[in-house]
Design an enzyme around this catalytic site. Structure first.
Site, short mmCIF file in Angstrom:
data_model
loop_
_atom_site.label_atom_id
_atom_site.label_comp_id
_atom_site.label_asym_id
_atom_site.label_seq_id
_atom_site.Cartn_x
_atom_site.Cartn_y
_atom_site.Cartn_z
N GLU A 436 0.83 -1.22 0.00
CA GLU A 436 0.00 0.00 0.00
C GLU A 436 0.86 1.26 0.00
O GLU A 436 0.53 2.24 0.67
CB GLU A 436 -0.94 0.03 1.21
CG GLU A 436 -2.14 -0.86 1.11
CD GLU A 436 -2.99 -0.55 -0.13
OE1 GLU A 436 -3.59 -1.51 -0.62
OE2 GLU A 436 -3.03 0.60 -0.58
C1 LIG Z 1 2.76 -9.82 0.15
C2 LIG Z 1 2.56 -8.69 -0.82
C3 LIG Z 1 1.27 -8.35 -1.22
C4 LIG Z 1 1.07 -7.33 -2.14
N1 LIG Z 1 -0.20 -7.06 -2.61
C5 LIG Z 1 -0.35 -6.24 -3.67
C6 LIG Z 1 -1.61 -6.13 -4.33
O1 LIG Z 1 -2.61 -6.73 -3.93
N2 LIG Z 1 -1.69 -5.34 -5.45
C7 LIG Z 1 -0.61 -4.67 -5.93
O2 LIG Z 1 -0.75 -3.99 -6.95
N3 LIG Z 1 0.59 -4.75 -5.32
C8 LIG Z 1 0.75 -5.52 -4.22
N4 LIG Z 1 1.98 -5.64 -3.62
C9 LIG Z 1 3.10 -4.86 -4.14
C10 LIG Z 1 3.51 -3.75 -3.19
O3 LIG Z 1 2.55 -2.75 -3.15
C11 LIG Z 1 4.90 -3.27 -3.64
O4 LIG Z 1 5.82 -4.27 -3.26
C12 LIG Z 1 5.28 -1.92 -3.07
O5 LIG Z 1 4.49 -0.91 -3.61
C13 LIG Z 1 6.75 -1.57 -3.30
O6 LIG Z 1 7.11 -1.75 -4.63
P1 LIG Z 1 8.42 -2.61 -4.97
O7 LIG Z 1 8.29 -3.91 -4.27
O8 LIG Z 1 8.59 -2.63 -6.43
O9 LIG Z 1 9.60 -1.83 -4.28
P2 LIG Z 1 10.44 -0.63 -4.95
O10 LIG Z 1 9.51 0.37 -5.50
O11 LIG Z 1 11.47 -1.20 -5.83
O12 LIG Z 1 11.12 0.00 -3.65
C14 LIG Z 1 12.29 -0.56 -3.04
C15 LIG Z 1 12.75 0.42 -1.94
O13 LIG Z 1 13.09 1.68 -2.53
C16 LIG Z 1 12.34 2.72 -1.93
N5 LIG Z 1 11.98 3.69 -2.99
C17 LIG Z 1 11.47 3.43 -4.21
N6 LIG Z 1 11.26 4.58 -4.86
C18 LIG Z 1 11.63 5.58 -4.05
C19 LIG Z 1 11.62 7.02 -4.14
N7 LIG Z 1 11.17 7.65 -5.21
N8 LIG Z 1 12.07 7.71 -3.07
C20 LIG Z 1 12.49 7.10 -1.96
N9 LIG Z 1 12.51 5.76 -1.80
C21 LIG Z 1 12.09 5.02 -2.84
C22 LIG Z 1 11.11 2.05 -1.34
O14 LIG Z 1 10.57 2.80 -0.25
C23 LIG Z 1 11.68 0.71 -0.90
O15 LIG Z 1 12.27 0.85 0.37
C24 LIG Z 1 2.19 -6.62 -2.65
C25 LIG Z 1 3.48 -6.95 -2.23
C26 LIG Z 1 3.67 -7.98 -1.35
C27 LIG Z 1 5.08 -8.36 -0.98
#
Ligand SMILES: Cc1cc2nc3c(=O)[nH]c(=O)nc-3n(C[C@H](O)[C@H](O)[C@H](O)COP(=O)(O)OP(=O)(O)OC[C@H]3O[C@@H](n4cnc5c(N)ncnc54)[C@H](O)[C@@H]3O)c2cc1C
Length: 590
Positions: A436
Site C-alpha cells: 500500500e
Molecule cells: C505480500 C505482498 C502483497 C502485495 N499485494 C499487492 C496487491 O494486492 N496489489 C498490488 O498492486 N501490489 C501488491 N503488492 C506490491 C507492493 O505494493 C509493492 O511491493 C510496493 O508498492 C513496493 O514496490 P516494490 O516492491 O517494487 O519496491 P520498490 O519500488 O522497488 O522499492 C524498493 C525500496 O526503494 C524505496 N523507494 C522506491 N522509490 C523511491 C523514491 N522515489 N524515493 C524514496 N525511496 C524510494 C522504497 O521505499 C523501498 O524501500 C504486494 C506486495 C507484497 C510483498
C-alpha cells in the site's frame, strides 16, 4: 495463542479518543446509537475470537497452494468465510444502495481491527474487496455498479487491486499492461501483474479485478494510466456466470509471512486478451485508484495496530505463565514480576494504543469529511484526513513490527521457535510497512504533498488542537499523570519546530525535506499518539466509573518514556540531513 477481542478497549478508543458517542449525539450518524455500536463490537469480537482466530496458525502452516491454475485455501477456510458472509459482516462498511449497511468508517475500522488481529491473511481478502467496492461505487458506470456491487458487498464475490508489475512498483509511471478498445465499448487487456493479493482463490465463485493499464494512444507516464474492471468470469445476459476470462494466476510467491494470503502473479492476454471495462475516465485511472488506496492505507494502518494487539496479548499471557528468577524473598516468580519484562509489556501496550488512537482519529476525520452538514467543515476534515492518513499507515505499521518483535523478546528463546506463534506475528507484520505504498514513499507524500497542500493550515490546526488537549491535562491536576503534560508540551514544540523547518525548505531545498521525511513521520506519530492517549485517559477518568482503568498509567508511561524521543527526532529532521547533500557513497562503501 488465543486471541480475545479487546472490545472494551476498542470501545474506549472509539468514544474517549475519537469521540464517537459525541458524534452520534450531534446527529452525524442518524442510524446509529451507542447500544447498537456495542452490540456490533461484541458480536464481531465473538466471531473474530471464536471462529477466525483458530485459522491463524493453521493457515500459516498449511498456506495457500496453486495446482492446475487453481489456488486452494487451507482446510476449513471456506466454511468460516461463508459463515462470516452469512452473518452479514461483509456488508458492514458497504454502500446501502447495494445491500451494505453503510456504517461509519470509524466503526468499520474498529471491527476490521478484530478481523486483522484474529487472522491477517483471512482479513486481507475483505479488506481488498472493500477497497474495490469503493472505487466501483465512486467511479464505475451504473451498469458495472448494478452487475458487480451487490455480490461484492455481500462477500459472495471478492475484489483485487492490480497495480504492481515487475518493473513498476513504487513508480507506476512505467507500467506496461495494455488495454485495447473494442467496438462494443469493452477493452482487451494483456500484461503481467505481480504480488496480487487474493488474485486467485477458492473462497468465492467470482473475483473482480481492478487493473491499472495503458490505452494505445495514452500519453507516457502516470497521465496515461486508466483503471479497468476485469472479472474472472464474464457474465451471461441472465446474470449467471459465463465464460472464463483470460486472466489467470500463473504462480504464487513463497514469502516470509501471511502464508494463507495468496500473493499471485497474474497473467492477462495469453488467449487473446482479458475482457475489461473502464472504471472512471480514460487516463484518469491513477486518481481513481488513489481514492480507494487512501482508505486502504488506513486499513493497513489498522492492520499494524491489530497485529500489535495480538502480539501483546500473547506476550502478556506468556509472561504470566513463564516462571524464571526469584523475588526478594527468594521465591520463584513469573517473569512478569521483573521490571524489565513489565517495561517491555508496557511498551507493547502503549504503542498498540497509540497506533489505534491515530487510526481511529483518521477514520473520524474521514467520516466528518463525508457526513458533516457544513461544507466548510467537510473541507477542513478532508484536509485533516489527508494529513493523518500517511501517519496512520506509517506509524501504526512500524509499531506493528516493533511490538511483534518485542513480543518475541518477552518469550525469550520460545519466541524464536515457531511453536509459540510469537514468531508468526512478526513474520506477518513485516509486510505492512511495504505494501500500500512503502512507508518511505508515504513519508515523502506527507512532507512533500500533504504538509504544504493548504500552506500548512491543516498541520497548524492539528498542533493547536494537540495543545488544547495538553492544557486540559495540565489543568486537571490529576497526580497520576506525573510529568505527562510537560513531556507532551516538549513533544508538540518539537513537532512545531520540525514542521516550520520543512514548510520553509520544501520550495527550494527538496533534498533536505526528503532526507528528514522518515524522522518527521515518526515524530508526528509519537507526538500525536501520546497526546491522544493522554486526552482519552483524562476523559475516561472523568466518566461515570470515576477512574481511568489504567489508561492514565499507560499514557504517562508513553509520555515519559517514548514521547521524549520527539525533540531528538526534530533535530534529525532539522540538522540531521547534512549527509543528503553528498551521495553518501564513501560512507556506504568505505
Ligand atoms: C505480500 C505482498 C502483497 C502485495 N499485494 C499487492 C496487491 O494486492 N496489489 C498490488 O498492486 N501490489 C501488491 N503488492 C506490491 C507492493 O505494493 C509493492 O511491493 C510496493 O508498492 C513496493 O514496490 P516494490 O516492491 O517494487 O519496491 P520498490 O519500488 O522497488 O522499492 C524498493 C525500496 O526503494 C524505496 N523507494 C522506491 N522509490 C523511491 C523514491 N522515489 N524515493 C524514496 N525511496 C524510494 C522504497 O521505499 C523501498 O524501500 C504486494 C506486495 C507484497 C510483498
Amino acid at each position: 495463542m488465543t486471541y480475545t477481542a479487546p472490545v472494551s478497549e476498542i470501545s474506549a478508543a472509539l468514544n474517549d479518543i475519537a469521540g464517537l458517542s459525541g458524534l452520534i449525539d450531534e446527529g452525524l450518524f442518524p442510524d446509529l446509537d451507542p447500544d447498537l455500536v456495542n452490540a456490533i463490537l461484541e458480536e464481531a469480537g465473538k466471531f473474530a475470537s471464536e471462529r477466525i482466530a483458530p485459522l491463524n496458525a493453521q493457515g500459516d502452516s498449511q498456506g495457500a497452494a496453486l495446482k492446475d491454475g487453481k489456488v486452494r485455501m487451507p482446510e476449513g477456510w471456506r466454511e468460516v468465510y461463508e459463515h462470516w458472509c452469512e452473518a452479514g459482516w461483509g456488508g458492514l462498511p458497504g454502500p446501502g444502495d447495494y445491500g451494505g449497511q453503510g456504517l461509519p468508517v470509524l466503526v468499520s475500522m474498529a471491527v476490521s481491527e478484530m478481523w486483522q488481529s484474529a487472522c491477517m491473511s483471512f482479513a486481507l481478502n475483505p479488506m481488498l474487496t472493500q477497497g474495490a467496492v469503493e472505487a466501483i461505487a465512486k467511479f464505475g458506470s451504473d451498469e458495472l455498479k448494478q452487475t458487480y456491487l451487490p455480490k461484492m458487498v455481500s462477500g459472495e464475490w471478492s475484489g483485487t487491486m492490480q497495480l504492481t508489475e515487475p518493473h513498476a512498483g513504487s513508480d507506476l509511471s512505467t507500467l506496461k499492461t495494455m488495454a485495447v478498445p473494442q467496438d462494443d465499448g469493452s477493452f482487451l487487456l494483456s500484461g503481467t501483474k505481480i504480488f496480487i493479493t487474493f488474485g486467485e482463490h477458492d473462497l468465492v465463485e467470482n473475483i473482480v479485478h481492478l487493473v491499472l493499464a495503458r490505452t494505445p494512444d495514452a500519453p507516457p507516464g502516470t497521465a496515461g494510466i486508466s483503471l479497468f474492471l476485469v472479472p474472472k468470469y464474464l457474465m451471461n445476459t441472465d446474470g449467471s456466470l459465463g465464460e472464463r476470462n483470460d486472466v489467470h494466476c500463473i504462480s504464487l510467491e513463497h514469502k516470509l509471512g501471511i502464508h494463507a494470503s495468496p500473493t499471485c502473479v497474474m497473467q492477462m492476454g495469453d488467449n487473446g486478451g482479458a475482457k475489461g471495462w473502464l472504471v472512471g475516465e480514460e487516463t484518469r485511472g491513477l486518481a481513481a485508484m488513489f481514492t480507494m488506496m487512501n482508505r486502504a492505507r488506513l486499513a493497513v494502518g489498522v492492520q499494524g495496530a491489530a497485529i500489535a494487539e495480538r502480539a501483546f496479548q500473547q506476550a502478556l499471557g506468556f509472561a504470566h505463565e513463564r516462571k524464571q528468577g526469584s523475588d526478594t524473598q527468594g521465591l520463584e516468580v513469573a517473569i512478569i514480576a521483573h521490571p524489565d519484562v513489565k517495561r517491555m509489556l508496557l511498551s507493547m501496550k502503549s504503542k498498540t494504543t497509540a497506533s489505534r488512537a491515530i487510526c481511529f482519529m483518521t477514520a473520524r476525520e474521514i467520516d466528518l469529511a463525508e457526513r458533516s452538514a457544513d461544507e466548510k467543515a467537510r473541507g477542513a476534515a478532508h484536509a485533516m484526513a489527508s494529513l493523518l492518513t500517511p501517519i496512520a499507515k506509517v506509524f501504526s505499521t512500524d509499531m506493528g513490527v516493533e511490538v511483534a518483535s518485542e513480543g518475541i523478546q518477552v518469550h525469550g528463546g520460545m519466541g524464536y521457535v515457531e511453536e509459540t506463534g510469537a514468531a508468526q506475528h512478526l513474520r506477518d507484520a513485516r509486510i505492512s510497512p511495504i505494501y500500500e505504498g512503502t512507508n518511505g514513499i508515504q513519508a515523502i507524500d506527507l512532507v512533500v504533498r500533504k504538509l504544504p497542500a493548504d500552506g500548512g493550515e491543516a498541520v497548524r490546526r492539528h498542533i493547536a488542537s494537540l495543545r488544547e488537549s495538553i492544557a486540559d491535562i495540565g489543568a486537571s491536576n490529576v497526580p497520576e499523570f506525573g510529568d505527562t503534560a510537560s513531556r507532551l508540551e516538549d513533544a508538540v514544540a518539537a513537532l512545531e519546530e520540525a514542521t516550520s523547518f520543512l514548510l520553509g525548505v520544501i520550495g527550494d531545498d527538496i533534498t533536505s525535506a526528503l532526507a528528514g521525511a522518515g524522522a518527521y513521520t515518526r515524530l508526528f506519530g509519537i507526538t500525536s499518539g501520546a497526546v491522544y492517549m493522554a486526552g482519552g485517559a483524562l476523559k475516561r477518568s472523568r466518566s461515570d466509573e470515576g477512574n481511568s482503568g489504567g489508561a492514565i498509567t499507560l499514557a504517562r508511561y508513553y509520555a515519559e518514556n517514548h514521547a521524549i524521543e520527539a525533540p531528538g527526532l526534530a533535530k534529525a529532521v532539522i540538522t540531521g540531513g547534512g549527509w543528503a547533500s553528498s551521495d553518501a557513497a564513501d560512507a556506504l562503501t568505505g
